[in-house]
Design a protein around this motif. Structure first.
Motif, PDB file in Angstrom:
ATOM      1  N   ALA A 116       0.820  -1.220   0.000  1.00  0.00           N
ATOM      2  CA  ALA A 116       0.000   0.000   0.000  1.00  0.00           C
ATOM      3  C   ALA A 116       0.849   1.264   0.000  1.00  0.00           C
ATOM      4  N   LYS A 117       2.057   1.195   0.554  1.00  0.00           N
ATOM      5  CA  LYS A 117       2.904   2.388   0.626  1.00  0.00           C
ATOM      6  C   LYS A 117       3.983   2.412  -0.451  1.00  0.00           C
ATOM      7  N   TRP A 118       3.880   1.519  -1.427  1.00  0.00           N
ATOM      8  CA  TRP A 118       4.673   1.639  -2.650  1.00  0.00           C
ATOM      9  C   TRP A 118       3.875   2.531  -3.601  1.00  0.00           C
ATOM     10  N   LYS A 119       4.379   3.725  -3.876  1.00  0.00           N
ATOM     11  CA  LYS A 119       3.707   4.654  -4.783  1.00  0.00           C
ATOM     12  C   LYS A 119       4.533   4.790  -6.066  1.00  0.00           C
ATOM     13  N   PHE A 120       3.855   4.917  -7.184  1.00  0.00           N
ATOM     14  CA  PHE A 120       4.526   5.105  -8.473  1.00  0.00           C
ATOM     15  C   PHE A 120       4.011   6.384  -9.126  1.00  0.00           C
ATOM     16  N   ALA A 121       4.944   7.213  -9.567  1.00  0.00           N
ATOM     17  CA  ALA A 121       4.607   8.460 -10.237  1.00  0.00           C
ATOM     18  C   ALA A 121       5.066   8.386 -11.689  1.00  0.00           C
ATOM     19  N   TYR A 122       4.237   8.903 -12.586  1.00  0.00           N
ATOM     20  CA  TYR A 122       4.512   8.810 -14.019  1.00  0.00           C
ATOM     21  C   TYR A 122       4.736  10.196 -14.606  1.00  0.00           C
ATOM     22  N   GLY A 123       5.824  10.349 -15.353  1.00  0.00           N
ATOM     23  CA  GLY A 123       6.095  11.630 -15.993  1.00  0.00           C
ATOM     24  C   GLY A 123       6.733  11.431 -17.351  1.00  0.00           C
ATOM     25  N   ASP A 124       6.861  12.529 -18.098  1.00  0.00           N
ATOM     26  CA  ASP A 124       7.564  12.432 -19.378  1.00  0.00           C
ATOM     27  C   ASP A 124       9.064  12.645 -19.140  1.00  0.00           C
ATOM     28  N   LYS A 125       9.850  12.467 -20.178  1.00  0.00           N
ATOM     29  CA  LYS A 125      11.306  12.499 -20.043  1.00  0.00           C
ATOM     30  C   LYS A 125      11.798  13.812 -19.440  1.00  0.00           C
ATOM     31  N   GLU A 126      11.286  14.927 -19.946  1.00  0.00           N
ATOM     32  CA  GLU A 126      11.761  16.225 -19.475  1.00  0.00           C
ATOM     33  C   GLU A 126      11.396  16.453 -18.011  1.00  0.00           C
ATOM     34  N   GLN A 127      10.195  16.056 -17.629  1.00  0.00           N
ATOM     35  CA  GLN A 127       9.763  16.230 -16.238  1.00  0.00           C
ATOM     36  C   GLN A 127      10.641  15.416 -15.280  1.00  0.00           C
ATOM     37  N   ILE A 128      10.899  14.181 -15.664  1.00  0.00           N
ATOM     38  CA  ILE A 128      11.683  13.310 -14.788  1.00  0.00           C
ATOM     39  C   ILE A 128      13.111  13.813 -14.662  1.00  0.00           C
ATOM     40  N   GLN A 129      13.710  14.194 -15.789  1.00  0.00           N
ATOM     41  CA  GLN A 129      15.087  14.682 -15.743  1.00  0.00           C
ATOM     42  C   GLN A 129      15.181  15.971 -14.928  1.00  0.00           C
ATOM     43  N   ARG A 130      14.205  16.859 -15.113  1.00  0.00           N
ATOM     44  CA  ARG A 130      14.212  18.127 -14.381  1.00  0.00           C
ATOM     45  C   ARG A 130      14.082  17.884 -12.880  1.00  0.00           C
ATOM     46  N   PHE A 131      13.203  16.969 -12.521  1.00  0.00           N
ATOM     47  CA  PHE A 131      13.005  16.667 -11.103  1.00  0.00           C
ATOM     48  C   PHE A 131      14.261  16.042 -10.501  1.00  0.00           C
ATOM     49  N   PHE A 132      14.883  15.124 -11.238  1.00  0.00           N
ATOM     50  CA  PHE A 132      16.116  14.512 -10.752  1.00  0.00           C
ATOM     51  C   PHE A 132      17.208  15.565 -10.551  1.00  0.00           C
ATOM     52  N   ASN A 133      17.299  16.501 -11.468  1.00  0.00           N
ATOM     53  CA  ASN A 133      18.320  17.552 -11.366  1.00  0.00           C
ATOM     54  C   ASN A 133      18.142  18.395 -10.105  1.00  0.00           C
ATOM     55  N   GLU A 134      16.896  18.531  -9.644  1.00  0.00           N
ATOM     56  CA  GLU A 134      16.636  19.326  -8.450  1.00  0.00           C
ATOM     57  C   GLU A 134      17.261  18.703  -7.197  1.00  0.00           C
ATOM     58  N   LEU A 135      17.564  17.414  -7.238  1.00  0.00           N
ATOM     59  CA  LEU A 135      18.214  16.776  -6.090  1.00  0.00           C
ATOM     60  C   LEU A 135      19.648  17.269  -5.898  1.00  0.00           C
ATOM     61  N   LYS A 136      20.252  17.735  -6.990  1.00  0.00           N
ATOM     62  CA  LYS A 136      21.613  18.288  -6.968  1.00  0.00           C
ATOM     63  C   LYS A 136      22.622  17.293  -6.400  1.00  0.00           C
ATOM     64  N   THR A 137      22.627  16.104  -6.979  1.00  0.00           N
ATOM     65  CA  THR A 137      23.545  15.054  -6.544  1.00  0.00           C
ATOM     66  C   THR A 137      24.730  14.973  -7.507  1.00  0.00           C
ATOM     67  N   ASP A 138      25.643  14.056  -7.196  1.00  0.00           N
ATOM     68  CA  ASP A 138      26.761  13.779  -8.106  1.00  0.00           C
ATOM     69  C   ASP A 138      26.474  12.547  -8.962  1.00  0.00           C
ATOM     70  N   LEU A 139      25.192  12.188  -9.075  1.00  0.00           N
ATOM     71  CA  LEU A 139      24.770  10.998  -9.821  1.00  0.00           C
ATOM     72  C   LEU A 139      24.049  11.411 -11.106  1.00  0.00           C
ATOM     73  N   ALA A 140      23.720  10.416 -11.932  1.00  0.00           N
ATOM     74  CA  ALA A 140      23.046  10.706 -13.203  1.00  0.00           C
ATOM     75  C   ALA A 140      22.056   9.589 -13.527  1.00  0.00           C
ATOM     76  N   LEU A 141      21.031   9.943 -14.292  1.00  0.00           N
ATOM     77  CA  LEU A 141      20.103   8.947 -14.821  1.00  0.00           C
ATOM     78  C   LEU A 141      20.680   8.348 -16.099  1.00  0.00           C
ATOM     79  N   ASP A 142      20.352   7.073 -16.351  1.00  0.00           N
ATOM     80  CA  ASP A 142      20.807   6.442 -17.587  1.00  0.00           C
ATOM     81  C   ASP A 142      19.828   6.737 -18.722  1.00  0.00           C
ATOM     82  N   GLU A 143      20.033   6.087 -19.863  1.00  0.00           N
ATOM     83  CA  GLU A 143      19.205   6.371 -21.042  1.00  0.00           C
ATOM     84  C   GLU A 143      17.741   5.961 -20.849  1.00  0.00           C
ATOM     85  N   ASN A 144      17.473   5.116 -19.847  1.00  0.00           N
ATOM     86  CA  ASN A 144      16.095   4.710 -19.546  1.00  0.00           C
ATOM     87  C   ASN A 144      15.484   5.533 -18.417  1.00  0.00           C
TER      88      ASN A 144
END
Length: 208
Positions: A116-144
């Protein structure tokens, strides 16, 4: 005198040591804030929110078949241990169009725990990349649009992690492909942040 000394060593010292370490975690431990006030996932998918939740955040991407190992590691090592805490959730971000794959994954996870507490959010490529960038980490998303790392987000949408990790120095996320890392690092850090909120709740209740 000897008997007293032996009794102290055998019984008193272990109790003192336990109280010391327990108080260190519950009263003095605080998980560092690495990035403040990231955006709310509701801006991508309004069925999921981060505000006022303690969140384990992940990016599973579109290749879900090859990310099952990550999901099962997290389910067994972290989720099952902590999911009964109030306001605790898992949020996994995947690209739109993968709803049927997510349903199949949740069904498999559901054979092992209440999901019940596993939640899934769906976005397009630009939304997901933008949101990930907001974390400001030293990591990166792959091509998927995936990463094996997961992140601890507090109720105020701050990224929590480590500033003096023995292996990485600043540690933004936890490698969910590594059972050892989940057991030896992430579990401890989740305990700390939950203890923070329990302590805050106790203080608030006591002041009323």
């Amino acid at each position: 005198m000897k008997k007293t000394f032996v009794l102290v060593v055998l019984f008193i010292l272990p109790i003192v040591a336990y109280l010391f370490f327990a108080s260190g975690i519950n009263n003095f431990g605080k998980l560092p804030t690495l990035t403040e006030n990231i955006g709310d996932i509701a801006n991508i998918d309004d069925n999921v929110i981060l505000q006022d939740k303690i969140t384990i955040l992940g990016f599973l991407g579109s290749d879900l078949e090859n990310k099952k190992g990550i999901a099962f590691n997290l389910n067994q090592k972290i989720y099952k241990r902590f999911y009964e805490f109030n306001d605790f959730q898992f949020v996994m971000i995947v690209p739109k169009g993968n709803e049927s794959k997510v349903a199949a994954l949740k069904s498999e996870l559901g054979n092992l725990a209440d999901v019940a507490k596993w939640k899934f959010a769906y976005g397009d490529k630009e939304q997901i990349q933008r949101f990930f960038n907001e974390l400001k980490t030293d990591l990166a998303l792959d091509e998927n649009l995936a990463t094996p790392y997961v992140f601890i987000i507090d109720k105020d949408r701050n990224l929590r992690g480590r500033t003096n990790d023995e292996d990485e120095g600043t540690k933004f996320g936890f490698d969910a492909t590594s059972v050892a890392e989940l057991n030896n690092k992430m579990e401890d850090d989740v305990k700390i942040i939950l203890a923070e909120y329990r302590l805050t709740l106790k203080k608030n209740n006591a002041s009323r």
